[in-house]
Design a protein around this motif. Sequence first.
Motif, PDB file in Angstrom:
ATOM      1  N   THR A 125       0.653  -1.052   0.278  1.00 21.68           N
ATOM      2  CA  THR A 125       0.115   0.062   0.028  1.00 21.68           C
ATOM      3  C   THR A 125       1.216   0.732  -0.160  1.00 21.68           C
ATOM      4  O   THR A 125       0.705   1.591  -0.381  1.00 21.68           O
ATOM      5  CB  THR A 125      -1.090  -0.211   1.019  1.00 21.68           C
ATOM      6  N   VAL A 126       1.442   1.933   1.213  1.00 18.21           N
ATOM      7  CA  VAL A 126       1.966   2.707   1.054  1.00 18.21           C
ATOM      8  C   VAL A 126       3.124   2.194   2.002  1.00 18.21           C
ATOM      9  O   VAL A 126       3.642   1.592   3.305  1.00 18.21           O
ATOM     10  CB  VAL A 126       1.518   4.150   2.277  1.00 18.21           C
ATOM     11  N   LEU A 127       4.747   3.265   1.567  1.00 17.40           N
ATOM     12  CA  LEU A 127       6.005   2.170   2.485  1.00 17.40           C
ATOM     13  C   LEU A 127       5.060   2.661   3.837  1.00 17.40           C
ATOM     14  O   LEU A 127       5.670   3.782   3.534  1.00 17.40           O
ATOM     15  CB  LEU A 127       7.225   2.628   1.629  1.00 17.40           C
ATOM     16  N   THR A 128       6.669   2.034   4.311  1.00 18.47           N
ATOM     17  CA  THR A 128       6.684   2.360   6.155  1.00 18.47           C
ATOM     18  C   THR A 128       8.044   3.693   6.364  1.00 18.47           C
ATOM     19  O   THR A 128       7.800   3.830   7.522  1.00 18.47           O
ATOM     20  CB  THR A 128       6.674   1.180   7.475  1.00 18.47           C
ATOM     21  N   SER A 129       8.479   3.612   5.321  1.00 16.46           N
ATOM     22  CA  SER A 129       9.154   4.765   5.357  1.00 16.46           C
ATOM     23  C   SER A 129       8.688   6.546   5.410  1.00 16.46           C
ATOM     24  O   SER A 129       9.391   6.991   4.986  1.00 16.46           O
ATOM     25  CB  SER A 129      10.541   4.420   4.249  1.00 16.46           C
ATOM     26  N   LEU A 130       7.233   6.011   4.414  1.00 18.24           N
ATOM     27  CA  LEU A 130       6.473   7.666   4.238  1.00 18.24           C
ATOM     28  C   LEU A 130       5.373   7.485   5.447  1.00 18.24           C
ATOM     29  O   LEU A 130       5.357   7.191   6.366  1.00 18.24           O
ATOM     30  CB  LEU A 130       5.440   7.205   2.559  1.00 18.24           C
ATOM     31  N   ASN A 131       5.581   8.989   5.729  1.00 14.94           N
ATOM     32  CA  ASN A 131       4.712   9.700   5.924  1.00 14.94           C
ATOM     33  C   ASN A 131       3.506  10.799   5.257  1.00 14.94           C
ATOM     34  O   ASN A 131       4.005  11.129   4.226  1.00 14.94           O
ATOM     35  CB  ASN A 131       4.716  10.329   7.334  1.00 14.94           C
ATOM     36  N   ASP A 132       2.681  11.309   6.333  1.00 10.90           N
ATOM     37  CA  ASP A 132       2.134  12.199   5.777  1.00 10.90           C
ATOM     38  C   ASP A 132       2.824  13.285   4.784  1.00 10.90           C
ATOM     39  O   ASP A 132       2.203  14.001   3.851  1.00 10.90           O
ATOM     40  CB  ASP A 132       0.864  12.980   6.709  1.00 10.90           C
ATOM     41  N   ARG A 133       3.545  14.201   5.198  1.00  7.88           N
ATOM     42  CA  ARG A 133       4.425  15.143   4.502  1.00  7.88           C
ATOM     43  C   ARG A 133       5.061  15.123   3.700  1.00  7.88           C
ATOM     44  O   ARG A 133       5.151  15.329   2.428  1.00  7.88           O
ATOM     45  CB  ARG A 133       5.576  15.479   5.765  1.00  7.88           C
TER      46      ARG A 133
END
Length: 249
Positions: A125-133
Amino acid sequence: MTSEEAKKRLCLALDVDRLSDAVRLVETLRDRVTLFKIGFQLFTKEGPGAVQAVQSLGGRVFLDLKYHDIPNTVAAAAREAVNMGVYMFNVHASGGSDMMRAAVEAAASQSQKSNTTMPVILAVTVLTSLNDRILTDELNINNQLAHQVTHLAALAKGCGLDGVVASPQEITAIRERCGHGFTILTPGIRPPWIKNIKDKDEDDQKRTATPSQAIRLGADYIVVGRPILKADDPAEAADNIVRDMTSGC
């Protein structure tokens, strides 16, 4: 959850450079771990031989190559994953519905043709290295991270995939959207004793949880790498993680 059940749900990331290191880890830990993740690092260096080596020692393989390409290319890769006999492989949900359906259809066709078990297919889905920013400022995705994850999870389910790879922080939302028959594999696992692990400052995971927290939230599998690989005693670290998993039930 018993310790034997926990062992079946613990996946060790074989993020090492050499096949000999991977083999040593599997030999050491196969009584504690039954599922081993082979990703870009080991597969790029050693190729399908790494898969065969793990399987020859009795381990199941999660082939973590995150296929993300045009549908025909991903379909061809899915067929080869079946031919290797992997237990599980993944694709990027952001590749779109045509690509994901192509992977499922190719894997199903090849499994039937070769009379082998269909692999579990997961969508990243969305990599765990990413955040909202990062999602907003760098990728120009105007959606909150949790909403983006559940959107992609629902898309993957609609395409016939078995489940998703997602951080612990999105497990509850995915369960609410996709139900309890949908597999969730969770990276970003950081045990309570992580302060004792070398290179903690180099940790690039941003959305994390302990093993017990992830299990309590509803993860079907948890992926652990550095907390075991970099421990002074990997076997003891694996035992401690299994104990922590059982305490989450």
